[in-house]
Scaffold this motif. Structure first.
Motif, short mmCIF file in Angstrom:
data_model
loop_
_atom_site.label_atom_id
_atom_site.label_comp_id
_atom_site.label_asym_id
_atom_site.label_seq_id
_atom_site.Cartn_x
_atom_site.Cartn_y
_atom_site.Cartn_z
N MET A 1 0.88 -1.20 -0.02
CA MET A 1 0.10 0.06 -0.03
C MET A 1 1.08 1.28 -0.02
SD MET A 1 -2.84 1.11 2.86
CE MET A 1 -3.51 -0.49 2.92
N LYS A 2 0.50 2.15 -0.65
CA LYS A 2 1.41 3.51 -0.89
C LYS A 2 0.53 4.55 -0.16
CE LYS A 2 3.41 2.26 -4.87
NZ LYS A 2 4.32 2.49 -5.60
N ARG A 3 1.47 5.45 0.60
CA ARG A 3 0.89 6.41 1.53
C ARG A 3 0.00 7.41 0.50
NH1 ARG A 3 2.68 8.54 6.07
NH2 ARG A 3 4.51 7.03 6.03
N LYS A 4 0.27 7.71 -0.80
CA LYS A 4 -0.29 8.65 -1.58
C LYS A 4 -1.86 8.03 -1.68
CE LYS A 4 -0.15 10.87 -5.88
NZ LYS A 4 0.59 10.90 -7.23
N PHE A 5 -2.03 6.68 -2.08
CA PHE A 5 -3.15 6.05 -1.89
C PHE A 5 -4.17 6.54 -0.73
CE2 PHE A 5 -6.13 2.49 -0.72
CZ PHE A 5 -7.06 2.68 -1.72
N LEU A 6 -3.62 6.48 0.56
CA LEU A 6 -4.44 6.78 1.40
C LEU A 6 -4.76 8.31 1.80
CD1 LEU A 6 -2.74 4.38 4.32
CD2 LEU A 6 -5.03 4.14 3.37
N GLN A 7 -3.81 9.10 1.12
CA GLN A 7 -4.13 10.52 1.20
C GLN A 7 -5.16 10.96 0.18
OE1 GLN A 7 -0.07 11.67 0.50
NE2 GLN A 7 0.36 11.87 2.64
N GLU A 8 -5.19 10.20 -1.08
CA GLU A 8 -6.17 10.44 -1.86
C GLU A 8 -7.49 10.07 -1.57
OE1 GLU A 8 -4.45 8.97 -5.23
OE2 GLU A 8 -2.94 10.57 -5.68
N LEU A 9 -7.83 9.26 -0.41
CA LEU A 9 -8.98 8.77 -0.18
C LEU A 9 -9.78 9.78 0.40
CD1 LEU A 9 -8.41 5.13 1.42
CD2 LEU A 9 -9.44 5.80 -0.85
N LYS A 10 -9.18 10.85 0.96
CA LYS A 10 -9.82 11.95 1.82
C LYS A 10 -10.96 11.79 2.64
CE LYS A 10 -8.36 15.00 -1.97
NZ LYS A 10 -7.57 16.15 -1.86
N ILE A 11 -10.42 10.84 3.50
CA ILE A 11 -11.55 10.50 4.60
C ILE A 11 -11.32 11.24 5.57
CG2 ILE A 11 -11.96 8.51 6.34
CD1 ILE A 11 -11.02 6.59 4.12
N GLU A 12 -12.52 11.72 6.21
CA GLU A 12 -12.47 12.59 7.46
C GLU A 12 -11.87 12.01 8.61
OE1 GLU A 12 -15.96 14.80 9.86
OE2 GLU A 12 -16.25 14.59 7.69
N GLY A 13 -10.86 12.78 9.06
CA GLY A 13 -10.23 12.40 10.27
C GLY A 13 -9.04 11.47 9.90
N MET A 14 -8.61 11.30 8.81
CA MET A 14 -7.30 10.68 8.39
C MET A 14 -6.16 11.77 8.30
SD MET A 14 -6.40 7.85 6.87
CE MET A 14 -7.51 6.90 5.97
N THR A 15 -5.54 11.51 9.74
CA THR A 15 -4.50 12.33 9.85
C THR A 15 -3.33 11.88 9.38
OG1 THR A 15 -4.01 11.74 12.20
CG2 THR A 15 -5.76 13.76 11.65
N LYS A 16 -2.02 12.64 9.49
CA LYS A 16 -0.73 12.08 9.27
C LYS A 16 -0.48 10.89 10.16
CE LYS A 16 4.08 13.25 8.71
NZ LYS A 16 4.55 11.92 9.11
N GLU A 17 -0.82 10.95 11.49
CA GLU A 17 -0.58 10.02 12.10
C GLU A 17 -1.28 8.61 11.92
OE1 GLU A 17 -1.44 13.18 13.12
OE2 GLU A 17 0.40 13.69 13.64
N VAL A 18 -2.61 9.01 11.84
CA VAL A 18 -3.52 7.61 11.59
C VAL A 18 -2.74 6.77 10.29
CG1 VAL A 18 -5.64 6.82 10.55
CG2 VAL A 18 -5.50 8.68 12.32
N ILE A 19 -2.29 7.61 9.08
CA ILE A 19 -1.79 6.93 7.98
C ILE A 19 -0.51 6.47 8.51
CG2 ILE A 19 -0.59 7.67 5.65
CD1 ILE A 19 -2.78 9.90 5.45
#
Length: 127
Positions: A1-19
């Motif tokens: 899984m790539k970090r960029k994929f998670l950032q592009e999901l734009k889920i509310e509350g998805m902070t850098k720490e959660v990622i």
């Protein structure tokens, strides 16, 4: 899984720490699977190198001999997966189960016709 994929999901509350936590857990999963695959590969190498060693020593049915010995776990291997002390182990089975080994029976025939001529034949028991 790539970090960029998670950032592009734009889920509310998805902070850098959660990622970071998700990425760390994913990394642990990947390492766990790599370790499993490495162990499986090691066992396959051991199995096939043992069978090849047995065949080179005249065993007709290596699977049966491995079974009679108690499984592949009862054999010793070096770090590269090569079996150790196979000849010593097979000595016992060669006496107990000679039918699982290639056996050569020399048979000499002499023919007399003018001069004496000697022919040699080798008979092999193979299934």
């Amino acid at each position: 899984m790539k970090r960029k994929f998670l950032q592009e999901l734009k889920i509310e509350g998805m902070t850098k720490e959660v990622i970071d936590q998700i990425m760390a857990e994913n990394g642990r999963d990947i390492e766990r699977e790599k370790a499993k695959n490495k162990e499986k590969n090691k066992k396959l190498i051991e199995k096939y190198s043992l069978k090849e060693a047995m065949k080179s020593l005249g065993v007709i049915d290596p699977d049966y001999l491995i079974f009679k010995h108690g499984g592949i776990e009862k054999f010793c291997f070096d770090e590269e997966g090569e079996p150790l002390m196979v000849e010593e182990i097979l000595k016992v089975y060669r006496e107990s189960f000679p039918y699982i080994f290639n056996q050569e029976y020399p048979n000499k025939i002499s023919l007399v016709q003018g001069e004496k001529m000697e022919l040699s034949f080798t008979w092999r028991c193979v299934e």
